[in-house]
Design a protein around this motif. Structure first.
Motif, PDB file in Angstrom:
ATOM      1  N   GLN A 148      -7.425  15.454  -1.075  1.00 37.65           N
ATOM      2  CA  GLN A 148      -6.438  16.190  -1.848  1.00 37.65           C
ATOM      3  C   GLN A 148      -6.274  15.568  -3.239  1.00 37.65           C
ATOM      4  O   GLN A 148      -6.572  14.386  -3.440  1.00 37.65           O
ATOM      5  CB  GLN A 148      -5.097  16.200  -1.125  1.00 37.65           C
ATOM      6  N   LEU A 149      -5.808  16.373  -4.170  1.00 37.42           N
ATOM      7  CA  LEU A 149      -5.635  15.897  -5.537  1.00 37.42           C
ATOM      8  C   LEU A 149      -4.162  15.610  -5.812  1.00 37.42           C
ATOM      9  O   LEU A 149      -3.282  16.389  -5.443  1.00 37.42           O
ATOM     10  CB  LEU A 149      -6.155  16.928  -6.539  1.00 37.42           C
ATOM     11  N   ALA A 150      -3.917  14.478  -6.476  1.00 36.16           N
ATOM     12  CA  ALA A 150      -2.558  14.085  -6.842  1.00 36.16           C
ATOM     13  C   ALA A 150      -2.601  13.370  -8.179  1.00 36.16           C
ATOM     14  O   ALA A 150      -3.645  12.885  -8.623  1.00 36.16           O
ATOM     15  CB  ALA A 150      -1.958  13.171  -5.767  1.00 36.16           C
ATOM     16  N   LYS A 151      -1.440  13.305  -8.829  1.00 41.45           N
ATOM     17  CA  LYS A 151      -1.327  12.549 -10.081  1.00 41.45           C
ATOM     18  C   LYS A 151      -0.214  11.527  -9.923  1.00 41.45           C
ATOM     19  O   LYS A 151       0.768  11.755  -9.204  1.00 41.45           O
ATOM     20  CB  LYS A 151      -1.046  13.489 -11.251  1.00 41.45           C
ATOM     21  N   MET A 152      -0.392  10.385 -10.594  1.00 42.11           N
ATOM     22  CA  MET A 152       0.578   9.298 -10.524  1.00 42.11           C
ATOM     23  C   MET A 152       0.762   8.722 -11.928  1.00 42.11           C
ATOM     24  O   MET A 152      -0.215   8.518 -12.650  1.00 42.11           O
ATOM     25  CB  MET A 152       0.075   8.199  -9.579  1.00 42.11           C
ATOM     26  N   ARG A 196       0.848  -1.198   0.000  1.00 42.68           N
ATOM     27  CA  ARG A 196       0.000   0.000   0.000  1.00 42.68           C
ATOM     28  C   ARG A 196       0.879   1.242   0.000  1.00 42.68           C
ATOM     29  O   ARG A 196       1.983   1.222   0.530  1.00 42.68           O
ATOM     30  CB  ARG A 196      -0.937  -0.026   1.208  1.00 42.68           C
ATOM     31  N   PHE A 197       0.327   2.328  -0.556  1.00 37.92           N
ATOM     32  CA  PHE A 197       1.133   3.529  -0.729  1.00 37.92           C
ATOM     33  C   PHE A 197       0.348   4.765  -0.293  1.00 37.92           C
ATOM     34  O   PHE A 197      -0.844   4.908  -0.581  1.00 37.92           O
ATOM     35  CB  PHE A 197       1.555   3.676  -2.197  1.00 37.92           C
ATOM     36  N   ASP A 198       1.066   5.654   0.409  1.00 37.19           N
ATOM     37  CA  ASP A 198       0.501   6.917   0.892  1.00 37.19           C
ATOM     38  C   ASP A 198       0.977   8.035  -0.024  1.00 37.19           C
ATOM     39  O   ASP A 198       2.130   8.460   0.033  1.00 37.19           O
ATOM     40  CB  ASP A 198       0.960   7.156   2.340  1.00 37.19           C
ATOM     41  N   LEU A 199       0.089   8.524  -0.875  1.00 37.75           N
ATOM     42  CA  LEU A 199       0.464   9.571  -1.824  1.00 37.75           C
ATOM     43  C   LEU A 199       0.600  10.938  -1.168  1.00 37.75           C
ATOM     44  O   LEU A 199       1.194  11.840  -1.758  1.00 37.75           O
ATOM     45  CB  LEU A 199      -0.569   9.640  -2.948  1.00 37.75           C
ATOM     46  N   GLY A 215      -4.192   2.138   7.524  1.00 34.34           N
ATOM     47  CA  GLY A 215      -4.551   3.364   8.210  1.00 34.34           C
ATOM     48  C   GLY A 215      -3.978   4.616   7.585  1.00 34.34           C
ATOM     49  O   GLY A 215      -4.495   5.696   7.786  1.00 34.34           O
ATOM     50  N   ARG A 216      -2.880   4.493   6.819  1.00 34.94           N
ATOM     51  CA  ARG A 216      -2.285   5.662   6.183  1.00 34.94           C
ATOM     52  C   ARG A 216      -1.926   5.321   4.738  1.00 34.94           C
ATOM     53  O   ARG A 216      -0.769   5.393   4.339  1.00 34.94           O
ATOM     54  CB  ARG A 216      -1.047   6.120   6.942  1.00 34.94           C
ATOM     55  N   ALA A 217      -2.923   4.948   3.979  1.00 33.36           N
ATOM     56  CA  ALA A 217      -2.672   4.566   2.593  1.00 33.36           C
ATOM     57  C   ALA A 217      -3.806   5.064   1.715  1.00 33.36           C
ATOM     58  O   ALA A 217      -4.950   5.182   2.149  1.00 33.36           O
ATOM     59  CB  ALA A 217      -2.537   3.053   2.470  1.00 33.36           C
ATOM     60  N   ASP A 218      -3.459   5.358   0.459  1.00 34.43           N
ATOM     61  CA  ASP A 218      -4.456   5.802  -0.520  1.00 34.43           C
ATOM     62  C   ASP A 218      -4.729   4.726  -1.578  1.00 34.43           C
ATOM     63  O   ASP A 218      -5.851   4.634  -2.077  1.00 34.43           O
ATOM     64  CB  ASP A 218      -3.970   7.083  -1.211  1.00 34.43           C
TER      65      ASP A 218
END
Length: 344
Positions: free
Chosen positions: A107-111, A20-23, A33-36
């Motif tokens: 929040q907005l992010a790009k990957m 899992r990854f937190d962006l 608990g801390r992943a997007d």
């Protein structure tokens, strides 16, 4: 309530299989608990990118990564379904593909998937909105030049992330002035209040110690607008002397005063009224002090001098505060040339 991304996370790294990854912070998460997102490997060889904890995804395909900013990302439609990434079937995660993410805190992010495989080589960037601003305006009113020598105004605000930010400073003479600046929401939102500190230095002849006033004006829809009016902060006692008979050319009055609080004496000063001050029918002088700089409950006033070319009988009186004015007149002392003052 979670604070918004203040410094947008950006970087390049590896999203490992079944991890899992937190962006928002740009780190691999040890738990949900801390992943997007979750790069999930399914039984039978399937793979999918799963949004977690309310995050949403939008597959964009091989589009221009660099050109995507907050405005472009905000116009997209996001979904809570997983994106397929099957190595031999439907795959929204092929090398070069871009995914827009609305993170778990909105929040907005790009990957972008740079290299597809068991592990995904990715780059990502948070895209916060451009900062907004509200105005701050602090107006310092004028004061008599004999009373105030300088004002110093310092303004700041604490953003929701706990950091302090200056937002205006000014140094003025007795005429006062205006401090104007801006307050930003770039650190997680607008604060509820600003912090305004006004330091006042008094003229040496007043005998007053400098004071520092602290204010917390509300940050409203239009920002902060505040008036500091020294006449509302400073107490004064006006001394008025009726000059009957008229003062002579060599006459003078020596005024001395000491502030008192109970049995304790505080600061004080003195003033000599001479020829130019004693012309006409009335002479005046003001004693002033700020309420927050002293707990003074009274003023011990002493008046000496020469009147009608003879030594004045010393006048001493304790004046209880607050008092706006004291009036004095001269009375002959006995049958000689001396005069005494009496208050009325």
């Amino acid at each position: 309530m979670r604070i918004a991304m203040v410094t947008a996370s950006t970087g390049v790294g590896t999203l490992r299989g079944n991890r899992r990854f937190d962006l928002e912070t740009g780190i691999e998460a040890s738990g949900m608990g801390r992943a997007d997102v979750w790069w999930r490997h399914l039984p039978g060889g399937g793979r999918e990118l799963v949004p977690l904890l309310g995050a949403r995804l939008c597959a964009l395909g091989p589009v221009g990564y660099e050109a995507l900013g907050h405005r472009e990302l905000a116009a997209l439609t996001y979904h809570g379904e997983s994106l397929p990434g099957h190595p031999r079937g439907e795959n929204n995660l092929a090398s070069g593909s871009v995914i827009a993410v609305r993170t778990r805190s909105g929040q907005l992010a790009k990957m972008q998937v740079q290299t597809y495989g068991h592990d995904l080589r990715i780059r990502w960037q948070g895209c916060p909105p451009p900062p907004r601003f509200k105005g701050l305006k602090v107006v310092v009113g004028s004061a008599p030049p004999w009373l105030v020598s300088r004002y110093v105004v310092d303004c700041a605000y604490e953003s929701p992330d706990g950091s302090m930010h200056p937002c205006g400073r000014g140094e003025f003479g007795a005429d006062g002035g205006v401090v104007e600046d801006r307050i930003s929401d770039a650190w997680g939102g607008f604060p509820a209040t600003a912090r305004v500190v006004v330091a006042v230095d008094f003229q040496p002849g007043t005998g007053l110690q400098g004071v520092v006033e602290h204010f917390a004006p509300e940050v409203g829809a239009a920002g902060v607008s505040m008036l500091y009016e020294p006449n509302q902060e400073i107490r004064r006692v006006k001394l008025v002397f009726g000059l009957t008979p008229p003062a002579g050319a060599q006459d003078y009055l020596l005024l001395r005063w000491v502030y008192r609080s109970g049995a304790s004496a505080g600061g004080g000063s003195q003033k000599t009224l001479t020829g130019p001050d004693l012309q006409g029918n009335v002479a005046q002088h003001e004693i002033a002090f700020p309420p927050d700089a002293s707990t003074a409950a009274a003023v011990d006033l002493t008046v000496d001098g020469v009147y009608q070319a003879a030594e004045l009988v010393q006048f001493k009186q304790r004046v209880s505060l607050p008092a706006s004015a004291l009036a004095f007149r001269f009375r002959k002392q006995g049958s000689g040339p001396r005069y005494r003052l009496e208050a009325f």
